[in-house]
Design a protein around this motif. Sequence first.
Motif, PDB file in Angstrom:
ATOM      1  N   ASP A 109      47.349  48.047  24.980  1.00 32.94           N
ATOM      2  CA  ASP A 109      48.254  47.649  23.899  1.00 32.94           C
ATOM      3  C   ASP A 109      49.141  46.472  24.288  1.00 32.94           C
ATOM      4  N   THR A 110      49.330  46.246  25.589  1.00 32.61           N
ATOM      5  CA  THR A 110      50.192  45.152  26.032  1.00 32.61           C
ATOM      6  C   THR A 110      49.416  43.858  26.281  1.00 32.61           C
ATOM      7  N   LEU A 111      48.094  43.894  26.112  1.00 36.23           N
ATOM      8  CA  LEU A 111      47.246  42.751  26.448  1.00 36.23           C
ATOM      9  C   LEU A 111      46.748  42.025  25.206  1.00 36.23           C
ATOM     10  N   ASP A 112      46.605  40.705  25.324  1.00 33.17           N
ATOM     11  CA  ASP A 112      45.926  39.944  24.276  1.00 33.17           C
ATOM     12  C   ASP A 112      44.436  40.239  24.361  1.00 33.17           C
ATOM     13  N   PRO A 113      43.724  40.168  23.231  1.00 34.35           N
ATOM     14  CA  PRO A 113      42.273  40.401  23.282  1.00 34.35           C
ATOM     15  C   PRO A 113      41.587  39.360  24.169  1.00 34.35           C
ATOM     16  N   LEU A 114      40.508  39.777  24.793  1.00 36.25           N
ATOM     17  CA  LEU A 114      39.733  38.859  25.631  1.00 36.25           C
ATOM     18  C   LEU A 114      38.881  37.949  24.759  1.00 36.25           C
ATOM     19  N   ARG A 115      38.794  36.699  25.140  1.00 40.59           N
ATOM     20  CA  ARG A 115      37.952  35.736  24.433  1.00 40.59           C
ATOM     21  C   ARG A 115      36.871  35.189  25.356  1.00 40.59           C
ATOM     22  N   SER A 116      36.824  35.733  26.575  1.00 42.27           N
ATOM     23  CA  SER A 116      35.839  35.335  27.573  1.00 42.27           C
ATOM     24  C   SER A 116      35.713  36.474  28.563  1.00 42.27           C
ATOM     25  N   TRP A 166      39.247  51.903  33.107  1.00 42.45           N
ATOM     26  CA  TRP A 166      40.655  51.937  33.508  1.00 42.45           C
ATOM     27  C   TRP A 166      40.931  50.838  34.526  1.00 42.45           C
ATOM     28  N   PHE A 167      40.066  50.726  35.534  1.00 42.63           N
ATOM     29  CA  PHE A 167      40.271  49.698  36.561  1.00 42.63           C
ATOM     30  C   PHE A 167      40.211  48.293  35.962  1.00 42.63           C
ATOM     31  N   PHE A 168      39.319  48.073  34.998  1.00 39.97           N
ATOM     32  CA  PHE A 168      39.215  46.760  34.366  1.00 39.97           C
ATOM     33  C   PHE A 168      40.521  46.398  33.662  1.00 39.97           C
ATOM     34  N   VAL A 169      41.033  47.328  32.859  1.00 35.73           N
ATOM     35  CA  VAL A 169      42.271  47.052  32.117  1.00 35.73           C
ATOM     36  C   VAL A 169      43.444  46.924  33.087  1.00 35.73           C
ATOM     37  N   ALA A 170      43.506  47.788  34.088  1.00 35.92           N
ATOM     38  CA  ALA A 170      44.594  47.710  35.071  1.00 35.92           C
ATOM     39  C   ALA A 170      44.541  46.389  35.843  1.00 35.92           C
ATOM     40  N   ALA A 171      43.333  45.879  36.107  1.00 40.05           N
ATOM     41  CA  ALA A 171      43.207  44.588  36.792  1.00 40.05           C
ATOM     42  C   ALA A 171      43.800  43.473  35.936  1.00 40.05           C
ATOM     43  N   ARG A 172      43.641  43.564  34.640  1.00 44.26           N
ATOM     44  CA  ARG A 172      44.250  42.569  33.746  1.00 44.26           C
ATOM     45  C   ARG A 172      45.772  42.705  33.764  1.00 44.26           C
ATOM     46  N   ILE A 173      46.269  43.934  33.765  1.00 47.97           N
ATOM     47  CA  ILE A 173      47.715  44.159  33.848  1.00 47.97           C
ATOM     48  C   ILE A 173      48.252  43.538  35.138  1.00 47.97           C
ATOM     49  N   ASP A 176      49.454  39.606  35.596  1.00 48.98           N
ATOM     50  CA  ASP A 176      50.541  39.228  34.694  1.00 48.98           C
ATOM     51  C   ASP A 176      50.138  39.488  33.243  1.00 48.98           C
ATOM     52  N   ASN A 177      49.710  40.736  32.997  1.00 52.64           N
ATOM     53  CA  ASN A 177      49.284  41.159  31.657  1.00 52.64           C
ATOM     54  C   ASN A 177      48.205  40.241  31.069  1.00 52.64           C
ATOM     55  N   GLY A 178      47.290  39.838  31.918  1.00 51.37           N
ATOM     56  CA  GLY A 178      46.159  39.025  31.478  1.00 51.37           C
ATOM     57  C   GLY A 178      46.424  37.540  31.452  1.00 51.37           C
ATOM     58  N   GLN A 179      47.672  37.133  31.640  1.00 47.52           N
ATOM     59  CA  GLN A 179      47.999  35.707  31.574  1.00 47.52           C
ATOM     60  C   GLN A 179      47.375  34.927  32.724  1.00 47.52           C
ATOM     61  N   ASN A 180      47.137  35.596  33.851  1.00 39.81           N
ATOM     62  CA  ASN A 180      46.547  34.927  35.013  1.00 39.81           C
ATOM     63  C   ASN A 180      45.114  35.385  35.290  1.00 39.81           C
ATOM     64  N   ASP A 181      44.448  35.930  34.257  1.00 41.47           N
ATOM     65  CA  ASP A 181      43.038  36.281  34.420  1.00 41.47           C
ATOM     66  C   ASP A 181      42.238  35.029  34.743  1.00 41.47           C
ATOM     67  N   VAL A 182      41.234  35.194  35.563  1.00 42.31           N
ATOM     68  CA  VAL A 182      40.341  34.096  35.917  1.00 42.31           C
ATOM     69  C   VAL A 182      39.157  34.173  34.961  1.00 42.31           C
ATOM     70  N   LEU A 183      39.054  33.203  34.071  1.00 44.93           N
ATOM     71  CA  LEU A 183      38.025  33.238  33.027  1.00 44.93           C
ATOM     72  C   LEU A 183      36.703  32.672  33.529  1.00 44.93           C
TER      73      LEU A 183
END
Length: 190
Positions: A109-116, A166-173, A176-183
């Motif tokens: 609920d705290t994450l933006d949807p993934l686009r990649s 769970w691990f996938f979503v927690a990794a996004r958290i 920085d709540n997905g802001q620093n995900d490596v696309l």
Amino acid sequence: MVVLNKIYTRTGDKGTTALGNGDRVAKHDARVNAYGTSDELNAFVGTARLHAEGEIDQLLSLIQNDLFDLGADLCRPDITKDAEAEYPPLRMVEEQVKRLEAEIDAMNDTLDPLRSFILPGGSALSAQLHVCRTVARRAERLATDLSTHAEVNPHVITYLNRLSDWFFVAARIANDNGQNDVLWVPGANR
């Protein structure tokens, strides 16, 4: 209560080990591979916790305990004979799966949807959680393989399936709540 006075027993020196019901099987038996991989996953979760703090660390602690429950479940064959056992065998239950689902929903609920698709990495914790995710998937594959020729508690397989999510979503958290995900950039290096 478990009491371990002596760590080595020599009973496995010829390549066998005891299951939870006392049966001896080869150390490379499918059941041993399945619960051994859940133990390996638990060790990776412990490594991830070196980078975690606060709520995520507390949730990882719950998962570590669940993984011991899961290993205990897998090492005890003959679910249909549970009622005959001297002590009730420890089995995974639906409530453990539901807890994971609730935690996934709360984090998501705290994450933006993934686009990649994302690549494992970003923060140290995120990278470690992606390792946990892939080992959880391997444990799930081994448990489903085991279930094709032996009885396996279905909650074990469901739990492992949810756990990798769970691990996938927690990794996004942890990024920085997905802001620093490596696309992933498809074909970027062609």
